[in-house]
Design an enzyme around this catalytic site. Structure first.
Site, PDB file in Angstrom:
ATOM      1  N   HIS A   1       0.723  -1.229  -0.013  1.00  0.00           N
ATOM      2  CA  HIS A   1       0.042   0.013   0.162  1.00  0.00           C
ATOM      3  C   HIS A   1       0.771   1.259   0.255  1.00  0.00           C
ATOM      4  O   HIS A   1       2.031   1.273   0.422  1.00  0.00           O
ATOM      5  CB  HIS A   1      -1.067  -0.012   1.008  1.00  0.00           C
ATOM      6  CG  HIS A   1      -0.331  -0.232   2.370  1.00  0.00           C
ATOM      7  ND1 HIS A   1       0.111  -1.494   3.149  1.00  0.00           N
ATOM      8  CD2 HIS A   1       0.364   0.725   3.331  1.00  0.00           C
ATOM      9  CE1 HIS A   1       0.667  -1.073   4.228  1.00  0.00           C
ATOM     10  NE2 HIS A   1       0.933  -0.037   4.549  1.00  0.00           N
TER      11      HIS A   1
ATOM     12  N   CYS B   1       1.735   2.574  11.787  1.00  0.00           N
ATOM     13  CA  CYS B   1       2.870   1.926  10.719  1.00  0.00           C
ATOM     14  C   CYS B   1       3.264   3.057   9.840  1.00  0.00           C
ATOM     15  O   CYS B   1       2.557   4.490   9.955  1.00  0.00           O
ATOM     16  CB  CYS B   1       2.144   0.808   9.915  1.00  0.00           C
ATOM     17  SG  CYS B   1       0.774   1.525   8.679  1.00  0.00           S
TER      18      CYS B   1
END
Length: 618
Positions: free
Chosen positions: A66, A173
């Site tokens: 991603h 993250c």
């Protein structure tokens, strides 16, 4: 919204890929061919950059590459299936079969990220994964993932008004899209099964959600930090804190919750910050400073060496009006001095600002650094500009926090850059630059008043000045004084100036060689190039080291440079050329004693740095 982000055109049920890179390339092509990307090469770089930080291959055959990028035209999720499985560096070492490539625009809104987070959380469900492995048509994928019972659940439980959570957690993250929310969901689900009250704060792409309060932290038994980026840690001082990577929050939530309940984690002290890997790392000022320094290094090294190479053709070979002119020398000087070195201070400032306020802090801080570079502020002014730009954005984030949520998307693309650059620029011009210019003018006047009555004292002063800001206004004042002395037919001062300017990079190079345990691997590698830059009278080679540890490095360099300048005068060395380092050694009077002056100054700097700098864990 998920039905607009997951479409048939972006589903591929039989991937041809046999490797991780091939999977990424194939899914990027799927997105591009479906018209969801503006630039597939740019988005591919974004995905690969994310993978370099840590693999997005999870357990149970799932991989979720991603990224956020301006190359994304429409927020999209691409799905790929490989029934044979592909080695994707997964968390459990097993082949990955289900691939979800998330493409989010650079200005992704809260609703986009929330939808994506709900999708990634679905993948923790064993039944859903099993169903996806058996699909035969694209419509089946949509039916499974868009099922009303699956999408729309709250990502985190509602707040407990009594603030009596037994366990608290923070997940984060690097991109804040997938792993942040999967870890939060895993912890929430497992806590529910265990009958434990938990609250999970997510540090996602659009900011902090479900923020932990001081009262909740005070009452909790233990804290879990599942993060691969910096999170606010000082608030947990004195609590039992388990610090792991974000993937560990997905992989072993029950173990982490039990540790928090049993209070077996170390008691956290806010005197240091720990990363998810468990290593100690300084925080705050030092962290922001090192972010700027590490990104500035390539400009210093590359530009400095190109300038040094240009000197091989002649000290003035880059000047079209000089008889020794060489087009190659001019090209090298234009690239190294005119561009790489020109960007050095703005880049330093920009990445300091980005470290403080994330991406919105980059532009204002870089503009602050550029203002410093263009107006004689040097790297010290750049440091001020970097911190100023970053903290201006933090201020603006608080000011704009009360705006309606529908305006969230215009903050990073309009409000932050507009007001951030404006405020930073105004403060730099009205507050910062003038005092720096006044210092520069005062020092120049002071030097002119000294004359040449006491050569040794003068040599020590101008030599030391060359090391204070290494290319900034103080350095330039000493250099200008030396040039003026040459024009007046006095060649002693500029010899001291050059000795003082050569000493810092040479002293630092020696220190990285003889005191390896005081420097990181990156610093030791950069130290080698300082031999070249020091020998070429490029003082700027020392800037990254001075910026990273100014309290120890700058005084060590100033003392060594002052000694070198004073000795140059004592040995009555003269230099009629304005630049050149060792390249002009043949025209320096008493050259061997001049070399001795520089060598003594460099070794003194080396020893002082070696004594004062603490050892690093390398």
């Amino acid at each position: 919204m998920l039905d607009k982000m997951l479409v048939k055109d972006c589903i591929k049920l039989n991937l041809n890929a046999k490797s991780k890179i091939e999977v990424i390339d194939e899914l990027v092509d799927v997105l591009y061919n479906a018209g969801r990307l503006n630039d597939k090469d740019e988005f591919r770089k974004t995905i690969l950059n994310r993978e370099e930080q840590s693999s997005t291959g999870l357990e149970e055959g799932i991989a979720i590459p991603h990224g956020k990028s301006s190359s994304v035209k429409i927020p999209t999720v691409a799905f790929g299936l490989s029934k044979e499985g592909i080695d994707y560096d997964s968390l459990d070492g097993e082949p990955s079969k289900l691939f979800f490539m998330i493409a989010a625009p650079a200005d992704a809104t809260d609703s986009h990220i929330e939808t994506l987070s709900q999708l990634t959380s679905l993948l923790l469900d064993d039944d859903i994964r099993e169903q996806l492995l058996k699909v035969k048509t694209e419509q089946e994928v949509l039916d499974i993932l868009l099922k009303e019972d699956n999408v729309g659940e709250e990502l985190v439980p509602p707040k407990d008004e009594n603030n009596d959570y037994q366990v608290l957690a923070v997940t984060a993250c690097p991109t804040g899209i997938a792993h942040t929310y999967m870890a939060a969901e895993a912890l929430n689900k497992k806590a529910k099964e265990m009958g434990i009250k938990i609250k999970v704060e997510t540090n996602g792409s659009t900011g902090v959600k479900n923020h932990l309060t001081d009262e909740e932290i005070k009452n909790a038994k233990g804290i879990i930090i599942a993060a691969d980026k910096n999170v606010e840690m000082a608030r947990f001082n004195g609590k039992h804190v388990e610090i792991v990577g974000v993937k560990e929050g997905i992989k072993r939530p029950q173990e982490l919750i039990q540790k928090a309940l049993d209070q077996t984690a170390p008691v956290y002290s806010n005197k240091e910050t720990k990363t998810s890997s468990g290593t100690s790392e300084r925080k705050g000022f030092y962290k922001h400073l090192m972010s700027g320094v590490s990104n500035m290094l390539p400009f210093v090294v590359g530009g400095g060496i190109l300038i040094a190479i240009s000197f091989i053709f002649g000290i003035k070979a880059s000047d079209p009006t000089d008889p020794s002119f060489s087009p190659i020398a001019k090209l090298l000087m234009d690239i190294g001095g005119g561009n790489a070195f020109f960007l050095m201070v703005p880049v330093l400032a920009g990445f300091i600002g980005m470290s403080i306020a994330d991406r919105p802090g980059f532009a204002p801080a870089m503009v602050g650094g550029l203002i410093s570079a263009n107006n004689g502020g040097g790297f010290l002014g750049g440091l001020v500009g970097g911190f100023l730009g970053g903290y201006v954005i933090l201020f603006l984030k608080k000011v704009f926090a009360k705006l309606p949520e529908k305006l969230e998307g215009i903050k990073p693309v309009l409000l932050y850059p507009l007001f951030g650059i404006l405020i930073t620029g105004v403060l730099m011009y009205t507050v910062v630059i003038s005092p720096v210019a006044a210092v520069n003018g005062g020092i120049t006047n002071f030097l002119n008043s000294l004359g040449t009555g006491n050569l040794i004292l003068l040599g020590a002063i101008i030599g030391g000045m060359m090391a204070i800001d290494m290319g900034g206004p103080i350095n330039k004042a000493a250099f200008t004084f030396g040039i003026a002395a040459i024009a007046a037919g006095n060649y002693y001062p500029h010899a001291a100036v050059m000795a003082g300017g050569m000493t810092p990079p040479l002293g630092i190079a020696l220190a990285t060689t003889f005191f390896k345990n005081k420097f990181s691997k990156e610093e030791r590698e950069a130290g080698l190039t300082n031999y070249i830059m020091g020998a070429s009278f490029i003082t700027e080679g020392a800037i990254p080291f001075a910026a990273a540890d100014p309290i120890r490095v700058i005084p060590s360099c100033v003392i060594g440079s002052a000694l070198a300048g004073g000795l140059s005068m004592a040995f009555k060395c003269q230099l009629p050329a304005p630049h050149g380092g060792l390249f002009v050694l043949p025209i320096i009077t008493n050259p061997m004693m001049y070399l001795l002056s520089v060598a003594i100054g460099a070794f003194v700097t080396c020893i002082l740095i070696g004594i004062t700098k603490p050892a690093k864990n390398i």
